[in-house]
Scaffold this motif. Sequence first.
Motif, PDB file in Angstrom:
ATOM      1  N   PRO A   6       0.841  -1.197   0.000  1.00  0.00           N
ATOM      2  CA  PRO A   6       0.000   0.000   0.000  1.00  0.00           C
ATOM      3  C   PRO A   6       0.873   1.243   0.000  1.00  0.00           C
ATOM      4  O   PRO A   6       1.997   1.229   0.488  1.00  0.00           O
ATOM      5  CB  PRO A   6      -0.790  -0.128   1.310  1.00  0.00           C
ATOM      6  N   ARG A   7       0.360   2.315  -0.556  1.00  0.00           N
ATOM      7  CA  ARG A   7       1.101   3.586  -0.649  1.00  0.00           C
ATOM      8  C   ARG A   7       2.505   3.375  -1.233  1.00  0.00           C
ATOM      9  O   ARG A   7       3.499   3.905  -0.749  1.00  0.00           O
ATOM     10  CB  ARG A   7       1.194   4.255   0.727  1.00  0.00           C
ATOM     11  N   TRP A   8       2.553   2.577  -2.295  1.00  0.00           N
ATOM     12  CA  TRP A   8       3.824   2.240  -2.904  1.00  0.00           C
ATOM     13  C   TRP A   8       4.573   3.466  -3.428  1.00  0.00           C
ATOM     14  O   TRP A   8       5.798   3.443  -3.602  1.00  0.00           O
ATOM     15  CB  TRP A   8       3.594   1.257  -4.053  1.00  0.00           C
ATOM     16  N   TRP A   9       3.854   4.550  -3.672  1.00  0.00           N
ATOM     17  CA  TRP A   9       4.451   5.753  -4.253  1.00  0.00           C
ATOM     18  C   TRP A   9       5.185   6.610  -3.219  1.00  0.00           C
ATOM     19  O   TRP A   9       5.901   7.548  -3.572  1.00  0.00           O
ATOM     20  CB  TRP A   9       3.343   6.612  -4.878  1.00  0.00           C
ATOM     21  N   LEU A  10       5.051   6.304  -1.942  1.00  0.00           N
ATOM     22  CA  LEU A  10       5.661   7.125  -0.896  1.00  0.00           C
ATOM     23  C   LEU A  10       7.185   7.254  -1.010  1.00  0.00           C
ATOM     24  O   LEU A  10       7.733   8.320  -0.744  1.00  0.00           O
ATOM     25  CB  LEU A  10       5.292   6.587   0.479  1.00  0.00           C
ATOM     26  N   PRO A  11       7.933   6.205  -1.370  1.00  0.00           N
ATOM     27  CA  PRO A  11       9.385   6.372  -1.492  1.00  0.00           C
ATOM     28  C   PRO A  11       9.785   7.444  -2.509  1.00  0.00           C
ATOM     29  O   PRO A  11      10.717   8.213  -2.260  1.00  0.00           O
ATOM     30  CB  PRO A  11       9.858   4.984  -1.933  1.00  0.00           C
ATOM     31  N   ALA A  12       9.076   7.508  -3.639  1.00  0.00           N
ATOM     32  CA  ALA A  12       9.394   8.533  -4.632  1.00  0.00           C
ATOM     33  C   ALA A  12       9.113   9.928  -4.090  1.00  0.00           C
ATOM     34  O   ALA A  12       9.912  10.861  -4.270  1.00  0.00           O
ATOM     35  CB  ALA A  12       8.596   8.280  -5.917  1.00  0.00           C
ATOM     36  N   VAL A  13       7.988  10.074  -3.400  1.00  0.00           N
ATOM     37  CA  VAL A  13       7.648  11.375  -2.813  1.00  0.00           C
ATOM     38  C   VAL A  13       8.667  11.748  -1.738  1.00  0.00           C
ATOM     39  O   VAL A  13       9.108  12.912  -1.647  1.00  0.00           O
ATOM     40  CB  VAL A  13       6.224  11.330  -2.226  1.00  0.00           C
ATOM     41  N   THR A  14       9.076  10.784  -0.929  1.00  0.00           N
ATOM     42  CA  THR A  14      10.059  11.037   0.121  1.00  0.00           C
ATOM     43  C   THR A  14      11.380  11.504  -0.466  1.00  0.00           C
ATOM     44  O   THR A  14      12.027  12.427   0.060  1.00  0.00           O
ATOM     45  CB  THR A  14      10.285   9.765   0.958  1.00  0.00           C
ATOM     46  N   ALA A  15      11.790  10.887  -1.566  1.00  0.00           N
ATOM     47  CA  ALA A  15      13.048  11.285  -2.209  1.00  0.00           C
ATOM     48  C   ALA A  15      12.976  12.725  -2.712  1.00  0.00           C
ATOM     49  O   ALA A  15      13.909  13.512  -2.530  1.00  0.00           O
ATOM     50  CB  ALA A  15      13.371  10.333  -3.363  1.00  0.00           C
TER      51      ALA A  15
ATOM     52  N   VAL B 160       9.547   6.582  10.348  1.00  0.00           N
ATOM     53  CA  VAL B 160       8.317   6.882   9.609  1.00  0.00           C
ATOM     54  C   VAL B 160       7.890   5.632   8.855  1.00  0.00           C
ATOM     55  O   VAL B 160       8.696   5.048   8.120  1.00  0.00           O
ATOM     56  CB  VAL B 160       8.537   8.047   8.640  1.00  0.00           C
ATOM     57  N   PRO B 161       6.638   5.183   8.992  1.00  0.00           N
ATOM     58  CA  PRO B 161       6.193   3.977   8.278  1.00  0.00           C
ATOM     59  C   PRO B 161       6.115   4.216   6.778  1.00  0.00           C
ATOM     60  O   PRO B 161       5.486   5.160   6.316  1.00  0.00           O
ATOM     61  CB  PRO B 161       4.805   3.693   8.872  1.00  0.00           C
ATOM     62  N   LEU B 162       6.823   3.386   6.046  1.00  0.00           N
ATOM     63  CA  LEU B 162       6.794   3.409   4.584  1.00  0.00           C
ATOM     64  C   LEU B 162       6.577   1.980   4.100  1.00  0.00           C
ATOM     65  O   LEU B 162       6.720   1.028   4.873  1.00  0.00           O
ATOM     66  CB  LEU B 162       8.119   3.958   4.030  1.00  0.00           C
ATOM     67  N   PRO B 163       6.251   1.810   2.821  1.00  0.00           N
ATOM     68  CA  PRO B 163       6.054   0.444   2.314  1.00  0.00           C
ATOM     69  C   PRO B 163       7.284  -0.417   2.540  1.00  0.00           C
ATOM     70  O   PRO B 163       8.421   0.028   2.349  1.00  0.00           O
ATOM     71  CB  PRO B 163       5.820   0.665   0.816  1.00  0.00           C
ATOM     72  N   ARG B 164       7.075  -1.651   2.972  1.00  0.00           N
ATOM     73  CA  ARG B 164       8.163  -2.578   3.218  1.00  0.00           C
ATOM     74  C   ARG B 164       7.944  -3.858   2.419  1.00  0.00           C
ATOM     75  O   ARG B 164       6.834  -4.205   2.075  1.00  0.00           O
ATOM     76  CB  ARG B 164       8.242  -2.954   4.712  1.00  0.00           C
ATOM     77  N   LYS B 165       9.060  -4.545   2.194  1.00  0.00           N
ATOM     78  CA  LYS B 165       8.967  -5.876   1.584  1.00  0.00           C
ATOM     79  C   LYS B 165       8.239  -6.809   2.531  1.00  0.00           C
ATOM     80  O   LYS B 165       8.369  -6.716   3.752  1.00  0.00           O
ATOM     81  CB  LYS B 165      10.383  -6.397   1.305  1.00  0.00           C
TER      82      LYS B 165
END
Length: 210
Positions: A82-91, A201-206
Amino acid sequence: MPVVLAAVLVLVSWQVAVDGPLLGVDRWARHAVRETRHELHSTLLNHLGKALSDLGSSVPAIPALLAAGASAAWRSRRTGAPRWWLPAVTAVLTAGLIPLLVVPAKAWFARPGPFGAPLAPDQWGWYPSGHTATATLSYGVAALLLARTVGVRARRRLYAAAALLATGVGLGLVWSDYHWLLDVVASWCLGALVLWTLARVPLPRKGRDS
């Protein structure tokens, strides 16, 4: 850890602001490095120092950060996170945060560089080190984002690589006489505080470690 980092950052910043006795560490370190450079007289080490310093420039550090964010988002999407796009936004947000953290501080402290020349009207100061902050945050956040999509062994290698890059950039700047040692130490502390916060901060994990 965060308390120690914050305490060191506040102490160093205070000493820079009041031109305190702790700045003697900078003068001692600069003298020691210059003496070592003179004794070794190694062109290879001098080139290595400059090359390491350049790794803290906006290029390649920011593109590496953005590429890591995009890769982590893509890998998260493939696993159905879920919220897979968060890493790109975080970067992207991190890339914008770096100058916001560094530039106002440089302007406020207006510290001259190791050569002691007065700042020109259009110059920022040397404190804290922008290259060190850029390297610490860019490579550190890149490692954090990618680490959440890989297994334990790869995660450790990513963290080690980010730490080595941040350390290498700082040491390269001091070796090349581009920055005072405490400029670098302050940026390490600043970057580490941001990384410590982001790591919680919770982000998508494997889904599972491998």
